[in-house]
Design an enzyme around this catalytic site. Structure first.
Site, PDB file in Angstrom:
ATOM      1  N   CYS A 319      39.426  43.193  41.089  1.00 46.95           N
ATOM      2  CA  CYS A 319      40.438  42.908  40.059  1.00 46.95           C
ATOM      3  C   CYS A 319      41.589  43.894  40.122  1.00 46.95           C
ATOM      4  CB  CYS A 319      39.843  43.053  38.660  1.00 46.95           C
ATOM      5  SG  CYS A 319      38.457  42.007  38.355  1.00 46.95           S
ATOM      6  N   ARG A 417      43.670  30.076  35.997  1.00 47.07           N
ATOM      7  CA  ARG A 417      42.907  31.173  35.385  1.00 47.07           C
ATOM      8  C   ARG A 417      43.853  32.321  35.011  1.00 47.07           C
ATOM      9  NH1 ARG A 417      39.361  35.742  36.204  1.00 47.07           N
ATOM     10  NH2 ARG A 417      37.357  35.315  35.221  1.00 47.07           N
TER      11      ARG A 417
HETATM   12  P1  XMP Z   1      32.539  42.461  40.186  1.00 45.71           P
HETATM   13  O1  XMP Z   1      32.854  43.870  39.823  1.00 45.71           O
HETATM   14  O2  XMP Z   1      31.107  42.121  39.941  1.00 45.71           O
HETATM   15  O3  XMP Z   1      33.412  41.559  39.187  1.00 45.71           O
HETATM   16  O4  XMP Z   1      32.967  42.142  41.587  1.00 45.71           O
HETATM   17  C1  XMP Z   1      33.367  40.156  39.184  1.00 45.71           C
HETATM   18  C2  XMP Z   1      34.235  39.615  38.056  1.00 45.71           C
HETATM   19  O5  XMP Z   1      35.615  39.902  38.282  1.00 45.71           O
HETATM   20  C3  XMP Z   1      36.421  38.916  37.613  1.00 45.71           C
HETATM   21  N1  XMP Z   1      37.426  38.459  38.572  1.00 45.71           N
HETATM   22  C4  XMP Z   1      38.698  38.890  38.608  1.00 45.71           C
HETATM   23  N2  XMP Z   1      39.380  39.709  37.790  1.00 45.71           N
HETATM   24  N3  XMP Z   1      41.275  39.465  39.166  1.00 45.71           N
HETATM   25  C5  XMP Z   1      40.702  39.994  38.062  1.00 45.71           C
HETATM   26  O6  XMP Z   1      41.360  40.729  37.323  1.00 45.71           O
HETATM   27  C6  XMP Z   1      40.646  38.640  40.037  1.00 45.71           C
HETATM   28  O7  XMP Z   1      41.206  38.200  41.030  1.00 45.71           O
HETATM   29  C7  XMP Z   1      39.293  38.332  39.736  1.00 45.71           C
HETATM   30  N4  XMP Z   1      38.384  37.514  40.335  1.00 45.71           N
HETATM   31  C8  XMP Z   1      37.252  37.633  39.606  1.00 45.71           C
HETATM   32  C9  XMP Z   1      35.507  37.832  37.152  1.00 45.71           C
HETATM   33  O8  XMP Z   1      35.344  37.964  35.773  1.00 45.71           O
HETATM   34  C10 XMP Z   1      34.230  38.101  37.933  1.00 45.71           C
HETATM   35  O9  XMP Z   1      33.082  37.594  37.298  1.00 45.71           O
END
Ligand code: XMP
Length: 500
Positions: A319, A417
């Protein structure tokens, strides 16, 4: 006042928000054996979990294979929405049909067919089973053919009606019998098959003992997360607006157990509008809503009827929301504040993103989460979509944010999203990155290690259940030096064993 409330009040007085590496749980007197702890919990009001692990709705994490792996271990997978609605629904169907607790439409044979003809059909259609309910001309059940009838048959010209075990010698149950009752009925009667009979005497379904045994709650073998009919549970993501309500309809028809409104800002008007319409159309289907990170947002979502709340704005490994938009709250404080805001309202909290080590899971739970969502933690396993690539540095798989440029270019749902649904491809502002991660092998041992860490944390804190960890967990703030001390230091690791 709970210790955890006192701790976060102190932090709040300092205007300090914390994340996983800022805290550790205090150990406490314990009579708890980590192997015996109860890790059952919930994803939403009515959707239980046998372990608190949920896989992220991301196109490099969760399609049917991951959802099957998760449900078999007691968790749940959220099928991502960067798929056409029909394709997403078919992923849901694959999960629901993976295990046959209840065979809803068993293949029947007419009493007049010969054993030879049935055997030929079996080979032709590549059926992997030999149990066939036998029906008469009125489609009424009159008996059952089983493997023994084929194995011991010496005259292949006998008809099914002649070779079968007749109805009078079978144990049957009425249509609508659930898995638990079916399992107990078969166990008590020592029967391997239980045909279900419709009010008119037709075949309304069939249970097979071996599957029922694996799935039944009363069987010691079962750790699967299954619905009342013994089908694995699965969740699926939708966005907001009319088209996404239509998507939800397809998903529910495919058997989806719980819908997740998956947005980067869950406290938005379009989310509330979608939630309202959904609850009106499907009052009996649970809906989890996210993501948020402030207590006022949690309270608003609770008032609006969310059956579960997903917390996390920017903690994820891929993120960049906090960097790009300058918003968000470090995850442990966000989880605590949101859980505290809806305490006592029977709305489970899912801590989504930022889990780096298994020790972060008991921390999330002690802060108030009922379950955790993993992206990076499962990325690179065999069950994630995409292939393993050989590189000079070893085998890798792709893991990318749904707000990364690649994911947003590939799917409108991903752009939406991040509220960039109609933005031209060269004007997109990414809020995530595309990465490669080492290939981790199968998901099961990876999840097993994560659950093992949770169990250990519960043992150290004397918590026999998730609820006890939430009630009694107590935090200590940790300095940077404390964190350094916590990891292996002043040594050269020769065998990593995934625990550093
Ligand atoms: P982890 O730390 O487990 O997090 O890899 C997974 C979660 O990250 C969110 N997610 C995003 N958040 N930009 C964001 O700010 C993104 O591109 C993105 N893609 C996923 C999402 O909530 C996921 O479950």
């Amino acid at each position: 006042m709970r210790n955890v409330d006192a701790f976060f009040q102190k932090m709040d007085a300092l205007a300090l928000a914390l994340t996983y590496d800022d805290v550790r749980l205090k150990t406490a007197y314990s009579e708890v054996d980590p192997r015996e702890v109860n890790i059952e919990t919930r994803f939403s009001r009515n959707i239980p979990l046998k372990c608190p692990i949920v896989s992220a709705a991301m196109d490099t994490v969760t399609e049917s294979r991951m959802a099957i792996a998760l449900a078999k271990i007691g968790g749940i997978g959220v099928i991502h929405k960067a798929l056409q609605p029909e394709a997403q629904a078919s992923q849901v169907k694959r999960v629901k049909l993976h295990l046959n607790g209840l065979i809803e439409k068993p293949v029947t044979v007419s009493e007049h067919r010969t054993i030879q003809a049935i055997e030929e059909m079996r080979r032709e259609k590549d059926y992997g089973f030999n149990t066939f309910p036998v029906v008469n001309n009125d489609e009424k059940l009159i008996g059952l053919l089983t493997r023994n009838d084929f194995d011991f048959c010496e005259n292949w010209q006998l008809t099914a009606g002649e070779a079968m075990t007749p109805l009078a010698e079978l144990t049957t149950a009425p249509l609508g019998t659930n898995l638990e009752t079916a399992y107990k009925t078969m166990r008590d009667a020592r029967k391997k098959v239980l045909p279900l009979i419709t009010p008119t005497g037709g075949v309304g379904g069939m249970f097979v003992f071996s599957d029922a045994k694996r799935l039944s709650k009363s069987s010691s073998l079962s750790r699967h997360n299954v619905d009342a009919n013994g089908h694995l549970r699965v969740a699926a993501a939708i966005g907001t607006g009319e088209a996404e309500i239509a998507r939800a309809e397809l998903l529910i028809k495919a058997g989806c157990d719980v819908i997740v409104i998956d947005t980067a800002h869950g406290d938005s008007k379009n989310v509330y509008d979608t939630l309202k319409v959904f609850k009106k159309l499907y009052p009996s289907i649970d809906i989890v809503v996210g993501n948020i990170s402030e207590p006022e947002s949690a309270a608003r979502l609770a008032d609006a009827g969310a059956d579960g709340i997903k917390v996390g704005q920017g903690p994820g490994s891929i993120c960049t929301t906090r960097i790009i938009a300058g918003v968000g709250c470090p995850q442990v404080t966000a989880v605590y504040n949101c859980a505290h805001a809806v305490r006592g309202q029977n709305i489970p909290i899912c801590a989504d993103g930022g889990i780096r080590n298994s020790g972060d899971i008991p921390i999330a739970i002690a802060a108030g989460a009922d379950c955790v969502m993993l992206g990076r933690g499962l990325a690179g396993t065999t069950e994630t979509p995409g292939s393993v690539k050989e590189t000079p540095k070893g085998r890798v798989k792709i893991y990318r944010g749904m707000g990364s440029l690649g994911a947003m270019q590939a799917s409108k749902a991903s752009r939406e999203r991040y509220r960039q649904g109609d933005v031209a491809s060269d004007k997109l502002v990414p809020e995530g990155v595309e990465t490669i991660v080492p290939y981790q092998g199968d998901a099961e041992p990876v999840i097993f290690r994560q659950i093992g860490g949770l169990r250990a944390g519960m043992g150290y804190t004397g918590s026999g259940s998730i609820r006890e960890l939430q009630e009694n967990g107590d935090f200590r703030r940790m300095s940077g030096a404390g964190l350094t001390e916590s990891h292996p230091h002043d040594v050269t690791i020769i065998e990593s064993n995934h625990n550093s």
